[in-house]
Write an enzyme that holds these catalytic residues in place. Sequence first.
Site, mmCIF file in Angstrom:
data_model
loop_
_atom_site.group_PDB
_atom_site.id
_atom_site.type_symbol
_atom_site.label_atom_id
_atom_site.label_comp_id
_atom_site.label_asym_id
_atom_site.label_seq_id
_atom_site.Cartn_x
_atom_site.Cartn_y
_atom_site.Cartn_z
ATOM 1 N N ASP A 272 0.841 -1.200 0.000
ATOM 2 C CA ASP A 272 0.000 0.000 0.000
ATOM 3 C C ASP A 272 0.874 1.247 0.000
ATOM 4 O O ASP A 272 1.353 1.675 1.044
ATOM 5 C CB ASP A 272 -0.931 -0.023 1.232
ATOM 6 C CG ASP A 272 -1.849 1.197 1.271
ATOM 7 O OD1 ASP A 272 -1.920 1.929 0.265
ATOM 8 O OD2 ASP A 272 -2.496 1.396 2.320
ATOM 9 N N LYS A 279 1.641 7.938 0.363
ATOM 10 C CA LYS A 279 2.056 7.964 1.767
ATOM 11 C C LYS A 279 3.441 8.604 1.890
ATOM 12 O O LYS A 279 4.221 8.557 0.943
ATOM 13 C CB LYS A 279 2.131 6.524 2.301
ATOM 14 C CG LYS A 279 0.795 5.863 2.558
ATOM 15 C CD LYS A 279 0.988 4.492 3.172
ATOM 16 C CE LYS A 279 -0.338 3.795 3.409
ATOM 17 N NZ LYS A 279 -1.193 4.472 4.402
ATOM 18 N N ASP A 290 0.227 -5.004 4.699
ATOM 19 C CA ASP A 290 -1.167 -4.619 4.495
ATOM 20 C C ASP A 290 -2.009 -5.775 3.925
ATOM 21 O O ASP A 290 -3.189 -5.594 3.625
ATOM 22 C CB ASP A 290 -1.220 -3.382 3.573
ATOM 23 C CG ASP A 290 -2.405 -2.481 3.865
ATOM 24 O OD1 ASP A 290 -2.989 -2.593 4.959
ATOM 25 O OD2 ASP A 290 -2.751 -1.666 2.980
ATOM 26 N N ASP A 349 -5.744 6.480 -0.675
ATOM 27 C CA ASP A 349 -5.113 5.687 0.381
ATOM 28 C C ASP A 349 -6.154 4.960 1.250
ATOM 29 O O ASP A 349 -5.805 4.089 2.034
ATOM 30 C CB ASP A 349 -4.233 6.599 1.246
ATOM 31 C CG ASP A 349 -3.217 5.827 2.071
ATOM 32 O OD1 ASP A 349 -3.074 4.611 1.835
ATOM 33 O OD2 ASP A 349 -2.577 6.445 2.942
ATOM 34 N N ARG A 353 -11.100 -0.447 2.157
ATOM 35 C CA ARG A 353 -12.568 -0.526 2.113
ATOM 36 C C ARG A 353 -13.067 -0.692 0.684
ATOM 37 O O ARG A 353 -14.121 -1.284 0.456
ATOM 38 C CB ARG A 353 -13.161 0.711 2.805
ATOM 39 C CG ARG A 353 -12.765 2.008 2.151
ATOM 40 C CD ARG A 353 -12.983 3.207 3.070
ATOM 41 N NE ARG A 353 -11.880 3.390 4.016
ATOM 42 C CZ ARG A 353 -11.820 4.340 4.927
ATOM 43 N NH1 ARG A 353 -12.810 5.221 5.035
ATOM 44 N NH2 ARG A 353 -10.796 4.437 5.737
HETATM 45 N N1 BES Z 1 -3.274 0.238 5.274
HETATM 46 C C1 BES Z 1 -3.637 1.517 5.728
HETATM 47 C C2 BES Z 1 -3.933 1.577 7.220
HETATM 48 C C3 BES Z 1 -2.743 1.536 8.126
HETATM 49 C C4 BES Z 1 -1.939 2.640 8.285
HETATM 50 C C5 BES Z 1 -2.490 0.420 8.873
HETATM 51 C C6 BES Z 1 -0.870 2.593 9.155
HETATM 52 C C7 BES Z 1 -1.424 0.388 9.765
HETATM 53 C C8 BES Z 1 -0.611 1.471 9.893
HETATM 54 C C9 BES Z 1 -4.898 1.986 5.014
HETATM 55 O O1 BES Z 1 -5.027 1.581 3.704
HETATM 56 C C10 BES Z 1 -4.865 3.475 4.993
HETATM 57 O O2 BES Z 1 -4.001 4.012 4.368
HETATM 58 N N2 BES Z 1 -5.812 4.111 5.671
HETATM 59 C C11 BES Z 1 -5.862 5.505 5.757
HETATM 60 C C12 BES Z 1 -7.294 5.941 5.633
HETATM 61 C C13 BES Z 1 -7.478 7.421 5.507
HETATM 62 C C14 BES Z 1 -6.946 7.900 4.182
HETATM 63 C C15 BES Z 1 -8.945 7.737 5.637
HETATM 64 C C16 BES Z 1 -5.276 5.945 7.089
HETATM 65 O O3 BES Z 1 -5.538 5.285 8.103
HETATM 66 O O4 BES Z 1 -4.526 6.908 7.109
HETATM 67 ZN ZN ZN Z 2 -4.073 -0.148 3.226
HETATM 68 MN MN MN Z 3 -4.063 2.899 2.361
#
Ligand code: BES
Ligand code: ZN
Ligand code: MN
Length: 498
Positions: A272, A279, A290, A349, A353
């Site tokens: 990811d 990111k 991920d 990101d 979902r």
């Molecule tokens: N895989 C990430 C979530 C994640 C981040 C897990 C850091 C463990 C450590 C997910 O896909 C993600 O990027 N989520 C975003 C959502 C946001 C953009 C609403 C997040 O949590 O920043």
């Molecule tokens: Zn993710």
């Molecule tokens: Mn993500």
Amino acid sequence: MDFAIKVGTPEKQRGACVVVGIFESRKMTDSAKILDKATQGYIKNILASGDMDGKANSSLLLHNVPDTLFKRVLLIGLGKEPEFKEKTFLAAITATLSALQKTAVADATLFLSDFPVKDRADAWKISQIVISGMSHQYRFDQLKSKPENDQPSLRKLILCINNRTELAGCEEAMQQGLAIANGMSLAKNLGNLAPNICTPTYLAKQAKDMAKTHKLKASVLEEKDMEKLGMGSLLAVAQGSEQAAKLIVLEYQGAGKKDSPIVLVGKGVTFDTGGISLKPAAEMDEMKFDMSGAASVLGTLHAVADMKLPINVVGIIPATENMPSGKATKPGDVVTSMSGQTIEILNTDAEGRLILCDALTYAERYHPKLVIDIATLTGACVIALGNSTTGLMSNDDKLAQELLSAGELAGDRAWQLPLWDEYQDLLKSNFADIANIGGRAAGTITAACFLSRFTKKYRWAHLDIAGTAWKSGKDKGSTGRPVPLLTQFLITQAKATS
Ligand code: BES
Ligand code: ZN
Ligand code: MN
């Protein structure tokens, strides 16, 4: 590592090492007393010397103790007796394993009555010891040019119980512990693999290989199949990557054909980057983990098949990379999910979902008894619950309770967050049926709210394992969670229905 269960006391046995517990201050457990008596007060003298007072996690290794057939005696400090609980029990087991690890001992004998955990039977202790023992010896050196030289010498743990009538239950607990531990190792291996190796195609091949060895049915949907099904949301995440996305389905049938299955859906983002909503560079390597939800589904199915549980279970894994490219999804893009609902992708990101929603719609065709999705979904979950607790949300409070209890029993705990209607409003979009993000507030809950729009036709629970699936820092690596929680839940389900 091998395990064996015996009925007996320390004075009649032989072996490389016997482990006996000592409580603070210098209070001997029953097996310590028996050994002390057999050795004419040898243990008592050692305690009187002050070298071991029973403090939690302390240990003292004795050689050539007279009048015993054990080559060594390992005293393990258990701390204060009234405070001896699940957590201190597990710490004492870890202290034992660490002390043994420093020796050349190949087999060790433990007496379960030394570890009086309130409300926990020997069977529980046995499965926990098996899981701890296997985890302690887990190494991931597949990608090193030569193995490291800390290979464990300990090969066998002999676990002694008092009561012959409990032997059958303890043997079953041992098998369950082994199934969980092996499922965890599988999940850890997949998580720890480098993301250039563990691609969606690799995950699909693992599922197929597992199907061959474990009497499971594997099928893999390709991108063209997903197009036909209208999985516009999953494909929107995949379109920026050179790696082909896969929808992996694994079916285990332990009950009759007519029995409706429990469906496990695991997020399988093999890397990811965030996509166009890229990111930051720091720790981005950890986004190889991920796909831990997917790994836990494979690990759990492995365990279920090992135990031959009399239930039906289906694993569904949407697997893809999330990459930026000229072809990648852009913030503002609107896509149509398999359910027909349109989604405005405001942040690429928030991809988990987007792949899960189509997999959750696909799950409907199995007429599931219930569906659990497992996903490293939100950084917000790490902020809310930290690294020890999995986030749980559900549209069914009974199911939520059952999962919480399973986590409690397995030592792999979750905590429930609310999925109240108020939160749904945060996902409003001016241009589509729903937006894929809800802003900074309650990020874990709004992510679950998004999924809840696709799970109206069945009982459903969501596990956010963003904080629990792996460790960062010097012990960086997959934890194999929540394989214990899921497997325990299925064991309990199988007991209730058979
Ligand atoms: N895989 C990430 C979530 C994640 C981040 C897990 C850091 C463990 C450590 C997910 O896909 C993600 O990027 N989520 C975003 C959502 C946001 C953009 C609403 C997040 O949590 O920043
Ligand atoms: Zn993710
Ligand atoms: Mn993500």
